[in-house]
Motif scaffolding. Structure first.
Motif, PDB file in Angstrom:
ATOM      1  N   THR A  92       0.816  -1.225   0.000  1.00 36.95           N
ATOM      2  CA  THR A  92       0.000   0.000   0.000  1.00 36.95           C
ATOM      3  C   THR A  92       0.843   1.265   0.000  1.00 36.95           C
ATOM      4  O   THR A  92       0.328   2.340  -0.318  1.00 36.95           O
ATOM      5  CB  THR A  92      -0.940   0.018   1.214  1.00 36.95           C
ATOM      6  N   ASP A  93       2.140   1.186   0.347  1.00 31.65           N
ATOM      7  CA  ASP A  93       3.009   2.363   0.347  1.00 31.65           C
ATOM      8  C   ASP A  93       3.536   2.699  -1.050  1.00 31.65           C
ATOM      9  O   ASP A  93       4.122   3.757  -1.245  1.00 31.65           O
ATOM     10  CB  ASP A  93       4.201   2.150   1.279  1.00 31.65           C
ATOM     11  N   LEU A  94       3.338   1.802  -2.002  1.00 35.60           N
ATOM     12  CA  LEU A  94       3.824   2.030  -3.359  1.00 35.60           C
ATOM     13  C   LEU A  94       2.807   2.829  -4.166  1.00 35.60           C
ATOM     14  O   LEU A  94       1.609   2.781  -3.893  1.00 35.60           O
ATOM     15  CB  LEU A  94       4.078   0.687  -4.053  1.00 35.60           C
ATOM     16  N   PRO A  95       3.271   3.551  -5.201  1.00 34.15           N
ATOM     17  CA  PRO A  95       2.327   4.219  -6.100  1.00 34.15           C
ATOM     18  C   PRO A  95       1.410   3.205  -6.785  1.00 34.15           C
ATOM     19  O   PRO A  95       1.777   2.042  -6.953  1.00 34.15           O
ATOM     20  CB  PRO A  95       3.236   4.907  -7.130  1.00 34.15           C
ATOM     21  N   GLU A  96       0.242   3.654  -7.181  1.00 31.88           N
ATOM     22  CA  GLU A  96      -0.774   2.774  -7.762  1.00 31.88           C
ATOM     23  C   GLU A  96      -0.236   1.974  -8.951  1.00 31.88           C
ATOM     24  O   GLU A  96      -0.473   0.777  -9.066  1.00 31.88           O
ATOM     25  CB  GLU A  96      -1.984   3.615  -8.204  1.00 31.88           C
ATOM     26  N   GLU A  97       0.494   2.637  -9.828  1.00 35.98           N
ATOM     27  CA  GLU A  97       1.041   1.972 -11.013  1.00 35.98           C
ATOM     28  C   GLU A  97       2.023   0.861 -10.616  1.00 35.98           C
ATOM     29  O   GLU A  97       1.999  -0.245 -11.165  1.00 35.98           O
ATOM     30  CB  GLU A  97       1.751   3.011 -11.889  1.00 35.98           C
ATOM     31  N   VAL A  98       2.876   1.138  -9.646  1.00 31.55           N
ATOM     32  CA  VAL A  98       3.856   0.151  -9.195  1.00 31.55           C
ATOM     33  C   VAL A  98       3.162  -0.990  -8.454  1.00 31.55           C
ATOM     34  O   VAL A  98       3.566  -2.149  -8.572  1.00 31.55           O
ATOM     35  CB  VAL A  98       4.933   0.826  -8.311  1.00 31.55           C
ATOM     36  N   GLN A  99       2.099  -0.683  -7.716  1.00 26.99           N
ATOM     37  CA  GLN A  99       1.329  -1.730  -7.045  1.00 26.99           C
ATOM     38  C   GLN A  99       0.812  -2.749  -8.051  1.00 26.99           C
ATOM     39  O   GLN A  99       0.881  -3.954  -7.813  1.00 26.99           O
ATOM     40  CB  GLN A  99       0.143  -1.127  -6.280  1.00 26.99           C
ATOM     41  N   GLN A 100       0.296  -2.256  -9.178  1.00 29.57           N
ATOM     42  CA  GLN A 100      -0.222  -3.164 -10.211  1.00 29.57           C
ATOM     43  C   GLN A 100       0.900  -4.003 -10.816  1.00 29.57           C
ATOM     44  O   GLN A 100       0.727  -5.204 -11.058  1.00 29.57           O
ATOM     45  CB  GLN A 100      -0.951  -2.387 -11.297  1.00 29.57           C
ATOM     46  N   GLU A 101       2.051  -3.376 -11.059  1.00 30.65           N
ATOM     47  CA  GLU A 101       3.182  -4.119 -11.616  1.00 30.65           C
ATOM     48  C   GLU A 101       3.630  -5.227 -10.660  1.00 30.65           C
ATOM     49  O   GLU A 101       3.914  -6.344 -11.084  1.00 30.65           O
ATOM     50  CB  GLU A 101       4.347  -3.176 -11.902  1.00 30.65           C
ATOM     51  N   VAL A 102       3.699  -4.906  -9.376  1.00 27.69           N
ATOM     52  CA  VAL A 102       4.119  -5.895  -8.383  1.00 27.69           C
ATOM     53  C   VAL A 102       3.072  -7.000  -8.264  1.00 27.69           C
ATOM     54  O   VAL A 102       3.414  -8.178  -8.133  1.00 27.69           O
ATOM     55  CB  VAL A 102       4.395  -5.226  -7.015  1.00 27.69           C
ATOM     56  N   ALA A 103       1.797  -6.643  -8.315  1.00 27.24           N
ATOM     57  CA  ALA A 103       0.734  -7.649  -8.234  1.00 27.24           C
ATOM     58  C   ALA A 103       0.825  -8.632  -9.403  1.00 27.24           C
ATOM     59  O   ALA A 103       0.514  -9.816  -9.252  1.00 27.24           O
ATOM     60  CB  ALA A 103      -0.633  -6.966  -8.207  1.00 27.24           C
ATOM     61  N   GLU A 104       1.268  -8.151 -10.559  1.00 27.42           N
ATOM     62  CA  GLU A 104       1.416  -9.011 -11.736  1.00 27.42           C
ATOM     63  C   GLU A 104       2.765  -9.726 -11.767  1.00 27.42           C
ATOM     64  O   GLU A 104       2.953 -10.655 -12.550  1.00 27.42           O
ATOM     65  CB  GLU A 104       1.254  -8.180 -13.004  1.00 27.42           C
ATOM     66  N   GLY A 105       3.711  -9.277 -10.947  1.00 27.41           N
ATOM     67  CA  GLY A 105       5.048  -9.856 -10.922  1.00 27.41           C
ATOM     68  C   GLY A 105       6.020  -8.997 -11.700  1.00 27.41           C
ATOM     69  O   GLY A 105       6.290  -9.259 -12.862  1.00 27.41           O
ATOM     70  N   LYS A 106       6.541  -7.971 -11.070  1.00 24.93           N
ATOM     71  CA  LYS A 106       7.466  -7.032 -11.730  1.00 24.93           C
ATOM     72  C   LYS A 106       8.834  -7.687 -11.886  1.00 24.93           C
ATOM     73  O   LYS A 106       9.416  -8.163 -10.923  1.00 24.93           O
ATOM     74  CB  LYS A 106       7.571  -5.754 -10.906  1.00 24.93           C
ATOM     75  N   TYR A 107       9.365  -7.709 -13.105  1.00 25.36           N
ATOM     76  CA  TYR A 107      10.636  -8.362 -13.406  1.00 25.36           C
ATOM     77  C   TYR A 107      11.799  -7.393 -13.223  1.00 25.36           C
ATOM     78  O   TYR A 107      11.746  -6.244 -13.662  1.00 25.36           O
ATOM     79  CB  TYR A 107      10.630  -8.887 -14.843  1.00 25.36           C
ATOM     80  N   MET A 108      12.851  -7.863 -12.555  1.00 24.59           N
ATOM     81  CA  MET A 108      14.097  -7.111 -12.407  1.00 24.59           C
ATOM     82  C   MET A 108      15.202  -7.979 -12.993  1.00 24.59           C
ATOM     83  O   MET A 108      15.363  -9.135 -12.591  1.00 24.59           O
ATOM     84  CB  MET A 108      14.397  -6.830 -10.931  1.00 24.59           C
ATOM     85  N   LYS A 109      15.971  -7.436 -13.924  1.00 21.12           N
ATOM     86  CA  LYS A 109      16.928  -8.263 -14.652  1.00 21.12           C
ATOM     87  C   LYS A 109      18.214  -8.574 -13.885  1.00 21.12           C
ATOM     88  O   LYS A 109      18.853  -9.570 -14.160  1.00 21.12           O
ATOM     89  CB  LYS A 109      17.262  -7.637 -15.999  1.00 21.12           C
ATOM     90  N   ASP A 110      18.606  -7.733 -12.897  1.00 22.59           N
ATOM     91  CA  ASP A 110      19.842  -8.014 -12.167  1.00 22.59           C
ATOM     92  C   ASP A 110      19.821  -7.403 -10.770  1.00 22.59           C
ATOM     93  O   ASP A 110      18.866  -6.737 -10.390  1.00 22.59           O
ATOM     94  CB  ASP A 110      21.071  -7.538 -12.953  1.00 22.59           C
ATOM     95  N   HIS A 111      20.917  -7.649 -10.024  1.00 24.24           N
ATOM     96  CA  HIS A 111      21.026  -7.146  -8.655  1.00 24.24           C
ATOM     97  C   HIS A 111      20.898  -5.626  -8.593  1.00 24.24           C
ATOM     98  O   HIS A 111      20.274  -5.085  -7.686  1.00 24.24           O
ATOM     99  CB  HIS A 111      22.386  -7.527  -8.049  1.00 24.24           C
ATOM    100  N   GLY A 112      21.533  -4.951  -9.531  1.00 24.54           N
ATOM    101  CA  GLY A 112      21.530  -3.486  -9.532  1.00 24.54           C
ATOM    102  C   GLY A 112      20.122  -2.914  -9.608  1.00 24.54           C
ATOM    103  O   GLY A 112      19.760  -2.025  -8.829  1.00 24.54           O
ATOM    104  N   ASP A 113      19.341  -3.402 -10.556  1.00 21.94           N
ATOM    105  CA  ASP A 113      17.959  -2.927 -10.696  1.00 21.94           C
ATOM    106  C   ASP A 113      17.130  -3.266  -9.463  1.00 21.94           C
ATOM    107  O   ASP A 113      16.347  -2.456  -8.978  1.00 21.94           O
ATOM    108  CB  ASP A 113      17.292  -3.551 -11.930  1.00 21.94           C
ATOM    109  N   LEU A 114      17.339  -4.469  -8.966  1.00 19.34           N
ATOM    110  CA  LEU A 114      16.580  -4.916  -7.801  1.00 19.34           C
ATOM    111  C   LEU A 114      16.848  -4.015  -6.601  1.00 19.34           C
ATOM    112  O   LEU A 114      15.919  -3.502  -5.971  1.00 19.34           O
ATOM    113  CB  LEU A 114      16.930  -6.364  -7.463  1.00 19.34           C
TER     114      LEU A 114
END
Length: 123
Positions: A92-114
């Protein structure tokens, strides 16, 4: 006569203390059982290694997925089954757009991005 009242009073007091102790012990046992069930539920849900280290290392170019688990953001390995790291970031602390991405499974390609993502939203 006075000693009879005193014996009765002491006996009533002892019974009161015994009932109070028994009630406390029963309540304590129930709370501990609930806590054990919660811990068991979390550990049965996913396979993780000690101290947040992944069971499978992703040095070979694998990515990560950010997903939601019990209202918090959790980092999964590329297989989307193995938990890499639990976070304390409420969804709930994330922006609405990011919440949806996380709910769908947001992909991070490497340690740096993560860790850039986690650093931005953990504070």
């Amino acid at each position: 006569m006075r000693s009879r009242y005193m014996i009765g009073f002491v006996a009533a007091f002892v019974l009161f203390v015994l009932f109070l102790s028994a009630g406390y012990q029963i309540t304590y046992d129930r709370v501990m059982d609930r806590q054990a069930l919660k811990q068991e539920e979390i550990s049965d849900a996913q396979s993780i290694a000690a101290e947040g280290d992944a069971v499978n290392d992703t040095e070979d170019g694998g990515g990560y997925y950010l997903c939601e688990l019990q209202g918090f953001v959790v980092v999964y390995l590329e297989d989307r089954k193995t938990i890499y790291e639990f976070t304390e970031i409420p969804l709930t602390d994330l922006p609405e757009e990011v919440q949806q991405e996380v709910a769908e499974g947001k992909y991070m390609k490497d340690h740096g991005d993560l860790y850039a993502f986690l650093e931005n939203y953990s504070s």
